[in-house]
Design a protein around this motif. Structure first.
Motif: not given
Length: 172
Positions: A50, A75-76
């Motif tokens: 992550p 997720h960015r």
């Protein structure tokens, strides 16, 4: 985050660039690069890391690589476009990474060779499995990335402090 918890650094070389009549900093991706960048993004997602932060060179080809790859991540991460990554040596790249806030657990650096490959080699005091052998046999072609781990603060990152966990490069 405790400095005793392992941190991850992924060193990602931009995808294949074209050679139009523009200055080097403004070179866009070639057709192959536009194909390889999303594939690299999928492989980055497969790592399960992550990412908290992405540090991306300001060159057109690195920005375009990141734009295509990041869409494949779950997720960015916060992205910082950093001029110092362009044409940077391994030592200069370490200096930039040393400025990373300690609340960042996992960082992705999108840059250029020979700096990115040199940094992977310099940081890797050890390796797991056959990662070093695969990186040594393939070199660091465009869109390749290396996954490294280290324990300590970002300020303590120095040559030999990390372990090479994984290496990936697109098929030729």
């Amino acid at each position: 985050m405790s400095v005793a918890e392992p941190r991850r650094i992924v060193l990602f070389r931009h995808a294949k660039a074209d050679w139009p009549e523009v200055n080097d900093h403004e070179r866009p991706l070639a057709e192959r690069g536009r194909k390889d960048a999303p594939e690299a993004g999928l492989r980055l997602a497969d790592t399960g890391i992550p990412f908290d932060l992405a540090l991306c060179s300001t060159a057109a080809r690195t920005r375009e690589t990141w734009k295509l790859a990041v869409h494949e991540l779950p997720h960015r991460p916060r992205t910082v476009y950093e001029e110092r990554l362009y044409e940077a040596s391994p030592g200069e790249l370490i200096a930039v990474l040393n400025e990373t806030p300690d609340d960042v657990r996992s960082a992705l650096l999108i840059g250029h060779n020979p700096g990115v490959q040199g940094l992977a080699e310099v940081l890797s005091g050890g390796s797991e499995g056959d990662a070093r052998q695969r990186m040594g046999s393939r070199g660091f072609p465009t869109a390749a990335f290396a996954v490294l781990s280290f324990t300590g603060s970002w300020k303590s990152l120095e040559p030999g402090a990390a372990t090479l966990l994984d290496y990936w490069a697109p098929s030729e």
